[in-house]
Design an enzyme around this catalytic site. Structure first.
Site, PDB file in Angstrom:
ATOM      1  N   THR A 221       0.870  -1.180   0.000  1.00  0.00           N
ATOM      2  CA  THR A 221       0.000   0.000   0.000  1.00  0.00           C
ATOM      3  C   THR A 221       0.904   1.227   0.000  1.00  0.00           C
ATOM      4  OG1 THR A 221      -1.829  -1.034   1.181  1.00  0.00           O
ATOM      5  CG2 THR A 221      -1.577   1.328   1.518  1.00  0.00           C
ATOM      6  N   ARG A 249     -14.821  -6.242   0.066  1.00  0.00           N
ATOM      7  CA  ARG A 249     -14.164  -5.842   1.314  1.00  0.00           C
ATOM      8  C   ARG A 249     -13.469  -4.478   1.141  1.00  0.00           C
ATOM      9  NH1 ARG A 249      -8.594  -4.508   2.683  1.00  0.00           N
ATOM     10  NH2 ARG A 249      -8.248  -5.059   4.854  1.00  0.00           N
ATOM     11  N   GLY A 251     -10.811  -1.846   3.196  1.00  0.00           N
ATOM     12  CA  GLY A 251      -9.895  -1.765   4.337  1.00  0.00           C
ATOM     13  C   GLY A 251      -9.876  -0.380   4.963  1.00  0.00           C
ATOM     14  N   ASP A 252      -8.797  -0.097   5.651  1.00  0.00           N
ATOM     15  CA  ASP A 252      -8.681   1.178   6.362  1.00  0.00           C
ATOM     16  C   ASP A 252      -8.251   2.342   5.467  1.00  0.00           C
ATOM     17  OD1 ASP A 252      -6.194  -0.252   6.086  1.00  0.00           O
ATOM     18  OD2 ASP A 252      -5.266   1.309   7.315  1.00  0.00           O
ATOM     19  N   THR A 272      -0.498   1.808   6.941  1.00  0.00           N
ATOM     20  CA  THR A 272      -0.441   0.601   6.123  1.00  0.00           C
ATOM     21  C   THR A 272      -0.426  -0.599   7.059  1.00  0.00           C
ATOM     22  OG1 THR A 272       0.914  -0.757   4.665  1.00  0.00           O
ATOM     23  CG2 THR A 272       2.086   0.908   5.956  1.00  0.00           C
ATOM     24  N   GLY A 273      -1.125  -1.635   6.679  1.00  0.00           N
ATOM     25  CA  GLY A 273      -1.149  -2.809   7.542  1.00  0.00           C
ATOM     26  C   GLY A 273      -2.471  -3.534   7.430  1.00  0.00           C
ATOM     27  N   GLY A 275      -5.824  -3.903   7.614  1.00  0.00           N
ATOM     28  CA  GLY A 275      -6.830  -2.848   7.662  1.00  0.00           C
ATOM     29  C   GLY A 275      -7.925  -3.020   8.690  1.00  0.00           C
TER      30      GLY A 275
END
Ligand code: ASP
Length: 355
Positions: A221, A249, A251-252, A272-273, A275
């Site tokens: 990301t 889906r 994510g964050d 980043t990670g 989410g």
């Protein structure tokens, strides 16, 4: 008598005139000094990430590692040039992110990870710290540079977050560049999807997601935070999400407060990670809130959230951030995070692994 009055008056007028002149000049020069001082003292800086994950030294070939570093360097220098030349943080952020989106190395734009069905669904967001304006998009399939659409949502729509077909319809209206969905595809991401799907405990079953170790299914990301010479902080994030994601889906990364946040009074953040954990932890806003209400430093706030709260919940990942004084933080709890920065002293850093 009249003559005397006239005489006094004629003396007084030039005296008053010169006094005023003097006053204006001195206040002008005073404000000029303050202004020059302010301009000199206003720090500017920029930081980018290209994703956090389980990348260990020796895992990548030297040439691949060099390719990552070269692209990070190109992106950070491009963004820095914008603010160095007196441009706005928002243009620094979008131009740096565009380079990372256009590179197949990162999980954003071209080279985005594949969904369960082998397609690409892209998410992005951007936030301006001056007025807390924000724009975001989720689940788009044809937008070449998702960060530009997020910016257009912020600037040219009454909304903050658009998704799917509606977001693409808006992109068309805004004359944002659209591409055939095949543009995003890379063999590398197909191999990653195959690997993930072979390891699925029970394919086509939601429990597969619970049983799988998802921590390696996301890489790359991208995000950027910049502080410009006007003291304005802008943060942006762009991603393909997580490999094998299903059911649209999200994510964050496109969630303001989770993956992206900016507030000139505290800091700007791009995350980043994993989410799901970053959404539940409202990570980006949590860091800014610790600074605002708890008077924490950016470094302490980021450390607490990334090294303690997120791992305690079971998640992993990292953030990049800049505070209003131009201090840069790159905090992650994974083996590595692709990252680069040019700090307020003009010093550049490009790194992948933990130092
Ligand atoms: N945070 C992104 C997501 O969960 C993935 C990543 O940063 O690698 O969609």
């Amino acid at each position: 008598m009249f003559k005397l009055r006239y005489y006094l008056f004629s003396l007084l007028v030039p005296a008053l005139f010169f006094a005023c002149q003097e006053n204006t000049n001195s206040s002008q020069s005073e404000s000029k000094t303050t202004q020059t001082k302010e301009i000199e003292e206003q720090p500017y800086a920029i930081v980018i990430h290209g994703g956090a994950g389980a990348m260990q030294r020796g895992m990548m070939s030297d040439s691949l590692e060099n390719a990552y570093k070269a692209t990070l360097e190109k992106a950070i220098k491009t963004g820095y040039k914008v603010i160095e030349d007196g441009g706005e943080a928002i243009d620094a952020v979008t131009s740096a992110i565009n380079i990372l989106e256009d590179s197949p190395l990162f999980n954003a734009g071209k080279g985005a990870v594949l969904t369960h069905d082998g397609t690409n669904e892209l998410d992005a967001s951007i936030m301006v710290g001056k007025n807390k304006d924000a724009g975001a998009i989720a689940g788009v399939k044809r937008v070449k540079n998702p960060i530009l659409l997020a910016k257009a949502v912020m600037e040219n729509s009454p909304h903050v977050l658009l998704s799917g077909a509606g977001a693409e319809e808006f992109a068309e209206e805004q004359e944002i560049e659209l591409v055939d969905p095949s543009y995003f595809y890379t063999e590398e991401r197909k191999r990653a999807l195959d690997k993930v799907q072979q390891n699925e405990v029970t394919p086509n079953n939601s429990s597969a997601f619970v049983d799988m170790d998802l921590s390696d299914y996301k890489f790359g990301t991208v995000g950027c935070v910049a502080l410009d010479k006007d003291g304005n902080i802008v943060a942006g994030t762009s991603t393909g999400g997580m490999t094998n994601k299903r059911w649209n889906r999200i994510g964050d990364s496109p969630i303001i407060g989770a993956g992206t946040y900016a507030d000139n009074e505290t800091c700007g953040i791009s995350a980043t990670g994993w989410g799901e954990f970053f959404i539940r932890g409202v990570v980006a806003h949590d860091i800014a809130a610790r600074m605002r209400y708890g008077k924490a430093s950016l470094a302490d706030a980021a450390k607490e959230v990334i090294q303690k709260n997120i791992p305690e919940m079971g998640g992993d990942g990292g953030i990049i951030a800049i505070d209003k004084e131009g201090n840069i933080v790159m905090e992650f709890n994974t083996d590595g995070m692709f990252r680069a920065s040019i700090d307020k002293n003009g010093e550049m850093q490009v790194a992948i692994y933990e130092e």
